[in-house]
Motif scaffolding. Sequence first.
Motif: not given
Length: 123
Positions: A68-70
Amino acid sequence: MKYHLFNAEGKILGRLASRVAVILRGKNKVDFAPHRDEGDAVVIINSDKIGFTGSKRHKKIYHRFSGYPGGITSTTLDEQLKKDSRKVLKDAIYGMLSKNKLRKLMMKRLFIYKDDKHPHKIG
């Protein structure tokens, strides 16, 4: 198949991992062939007492990514040792084995224990 016993107490991580990788792969045998999986089993005891050179305990960082992003999570070697010292050894040995379909079979013959008690018959 033969069992090899290694005591990790006071040993340096990389030096121990490279010796174990050679035995798991079977390169210590005279009839070694890179396309066959004919290595021996390895039992490592006292993984909590493994040693490191320099300031790796605080500077070496393990990263994992969730997708996932981050979603990147980082832990230092010292934190990872407190969680599970067996994973540190397992990751070091895994990275030293050949990157092919035989690697998973070789890793099945690796047994790591935190103290000096193990159920394997060695001799």
